[in-house]
Design a protein around this motif. Structure first.
Motif, PDB file in Angstrom:
ATOM      1  N   ALA A 252     -48.676 -81.762 -64.847  1.00  0.00           N
ATOM      2  CA  ALA A 252     -47.928 -81.522 -66.075  1.00  0.00           C
ATOM      3  C   ALA A 252     -48.885 -81.310 -67.244  1.00  0.00           C
ATOM      4  O   ALA A 252     -49.879 -82.027 -67.389  1.00  0.00           O
ATOM      5  CB  ALA A 252     -47.016 -82.707 -66.356  1.00  0.00           C
ATOM      6  N   LEU A 253     -48.569 -80.322 -68.052  1.00  0.00           N
ATOM      7  CA  LEU A 253     -49.382 -80.039 -69.225  1.00  0.00           C
ATOM      8  C   LEU A 253     -48.942 -80.921 -70.381  1.00  0.00           C
ATOM      9  O   LEU A 253     -47.759 -81.212 -70.536  1.00  0.00           O
ATOM     10  CB  LEU A 253     -49.234 -78.575 -69.627  1.00  0.00           C
ATOM     11  CG  LEU A 253     -49.802 -77.538 -68.666  1.00  0.00           C
ATOM     12  CD1 LEU A 253     -49.403 -76.142 -69.115  1.00  0.00           C
ATOM     13  CD2 LEU A 253     -51.299 -77.650 -68.584  1.00  0.00           C
TER      14      LEU A 253
ATOM     15  N   ARG B 239     -49.463 -77.145 -73.908  1.00  0.00           N
ATOM     16  CA  ARG B 239     -48.361 -76.189 -73.804  1.00  0.00           C
ATOM     17  C   ARG B 239     -48.220 -75.370 -75.080  1.00  0.00           C
ATOM     18  O   ARG B 239     -47.921 -74.182 -75.035  1.00  0.00           O
ATOM     19  CB  ARG B 239     -47.046 -76.900 -73.499  1.00  0.00           C
ATOM     20  CG  ARG B 239     -46.960 -77.394 -72.074  1.00  0.00           C
ATOM     21  CD  ARG B 239     -45.590 -77.903 -71.694  1.00  0.00           C
ATOM     22  NE  ARG B 239     -45.172 -79.011 -72.549  1.00  0.00           N
ATOM     23  CZ  ARG B 239     -44.038 -79.031 -73.245  1.00  0.00           C
ATOM     24  NH1 ARG B 239     -43.201 -78.039 -73.173  1.00  0.00           N
ATOM     25  NH2 ARG B 239     -43.733 -80.069 -73.986  1.00  0.00           N
ATOM     26  N   LYS B 240     -48.444 -76.003 -76.227  1.00  0.00           N
ATOM     27  CA  LYS B 240     -48.349 -75.302 -77.497  1.00  0.00           C
ATOM     28  C   LYS B 240     -49.441 -74.236 -77.607  1.00  0.00           C
ATOM     29  O   LYS B 240     -49.190 -73.107 -78.030  1.00  0.00           O
ATOM     30  CB  LYS B 240     -48.451 -76.297 -78.647  1.00  0.00           C
ATOM     31  CG  LYS B 240     -48.003 -75.751 -79.957  1.00  0.00           C
ATOM     32  CD  LYS B 240     -47.763 -76.859 -80.941  1.00  0.00           C
ATOM     33  CE  LYS B 240     -47.059 -76.300 -82.146  1.00  0.00           C
ATOM     34  NZ  LYS B 240     -46.515 -77.309 -82.997  1.00  0.00           N
ATOM     35  N   ARG B 241     -50.654 -74.581 -77.213  1.00  0.00           N
ATOM     36  CA  ARG B 241     -51.755 -73.609 -77.249  1.00  0.00           C
ATOM     37  C   ARG B 241     -51.532 -72.484 -76.244  1.00  0.00           C
ATOM     38  O   ARG B 241     -51.784 -71.319 -76.547  1.00  0.00           O
ATOM     39  CB  ARG B 241     -53.076 -74.312 -76.965  1.00  0.00           C
ATOM     40  CG  ARG B 241     -53.526 -75.185 -78.106  1.00  0.00           C
ATOM     41  CD  ARG B 241     -54.818 -75.874 -77.791  1.00  0.00           C
ATOM     42  NE  ARG B 241     -55.202 -76.729 -78.906  1.00  0.00           N
ATOM     43  CZ  ARG B 241     -56.000 -77.760 -78.798  1.00  0.00           C
ATOM     44  NH1 ARG B 241     -56.523 -78.058 -77.614  1.00  0.00           N
ATOM     45  NH2 ARG B 241     -56.299 -78.483 -79.854  1.00  0.00           N
TER      46      ARG B 241
ATOM     47  N   GLY C  26     -39.336 -76.959 -75.245  1.00  0.00           N
ATOM     48  CA  GLY C  26     -39.586 -78.058 -76.158  1.00  0.00           C
ATOM     49  C   GLY C  26     -40.719 -77.847 -77.143  1.00  0.00           C
ATOM     50  O   GLY C  26     -41.103 -78.774 -77.858  1.00  0.00           O
ATOM     51  N   ILE C  27     -41.258 -76.635 -77.242  1.00  0.00           N
ATOM     52  CA  ILE C  27     -42.381 -76.396 -78.141  1.00  0.00           C
ATOM     53  C   ILE C  27     -41.961 -76.507 -79.598  1.00  0.00           C
ATOM     54  O   ILE C  27     -42.728 -76.933 -80.445  1.00  0.00           O
ATOM     55  CB  ILE C  27     -43.000 -74.999 -77.856  1.00  0.00           C
ATOM     56  CG1 ILE C  27     -43.715 -75.029 -76.526  1.00  0.00           C
ATOM     57  CG2 ILE C  27     -43.953 -74.554 -78.938  1.00  0.00           C
ATOM     58  CD1 ILE C  27     -44.855 -76.014 -76.459  1.00  0.00           C
TER      59      ILE C  27
ATOM     60  N   PRO D 156     -43.764 -85.331 -78.715  1.00  0.00           N
ATOM     61  CA  PRO D 156     -43.280 -86.611 -78.198  1.00  0.00           C
ATOM     62  C   PRO D 156     -44.396 -87.639 -78.020  1.00  0.00           C
ATOM     63  O   PRO D 156     -44.121 -88.837 -77.945  1.00  0.00           O
ATOM     64  CB  PRO D 156     -42.666 -86.249 -76.843  1.00  0.00           C
ATOM     65  CG  PRO D 156     -43.314 -84.976 -76.460  1.00  0.00           C
ATOM     66  CD  PRO D 156     -43.667 -84.268 -77.731  1.00  0.00           C
ATOM     67  N   ASP D 157     -45.648 -87.209 -77.986  1.00  0.00           N
ATOM     68  CA  ASP D 157     -46.762 -88.125 -77.815  1.00  0.00           C
ATOM     69  C   ASP D 157     -47.350 -88.600 -79.138  1.00  0.00           C
ATOM     70  O   ASP D 157     -48.231 -89.457 -79.154  1.00  0.00           O
ATOM     71  CB  ASP D 157     -47.875 -87.459 -76.998  1.00  0.00           C
ATOM     72  CG  ASP D 157     -47.388 -87.040 -75.617  1.00  0.00           C
ATOM     73  OD1 ASP D 157     -46.505 -87.738 -75.083  1.00  0.00           O
ATOM     74  OD2 ASP D 157     -47.881 -86.031 -75.100  1.00  0.00           O
TER      75      ASP D 157
END
Length: 81
Positions: free
Chosen positions: A2-3, A8-10, A63-64, A69-70
């Motif tokens: 999982a990324l 994921r945003k990048r 979800g971007i 969430p972190d």
């Protein structure tokens, strides 16, 4: 594997800025290379190709637009006057 949200945003930014223009050029050349395709058939072909590029990347873009969430939660400071 999982990324993370940041990865994921990048990756989504890279896909949108580099991958999508390349895909658009390939899609237009693909439709253009098909000889004698009537205009009524080109429109659905462009619609299908316009949606098909996102299917392999849906988990990257999921979800971007939401808050990370972190990230630590910032709580307001109570001020006593």
């Amino acid at each position: 594997m999982a990324l993370s949200y940041k990865a994921r945003k990048r990756l989504s930014l890279l896909i949108l800025l580099v991958g999508m223009p390349i895909y658009v050029v390939i899609a237009v050349n693909l439709i253009d290379s098909i000889d004698r395709l009537p205009i009524w058939a080109e429109v659905p072909a462009y619609i299908v190709l316009g949606v098909a590029w996102i299917l392999p990347f849906r988990s990257v873009f999921l979800g971007i637009g939401q808050v990370d969430p972190d990230a630590p939660v910032e709580r307001p400071v109570d001020r006593q006057e």
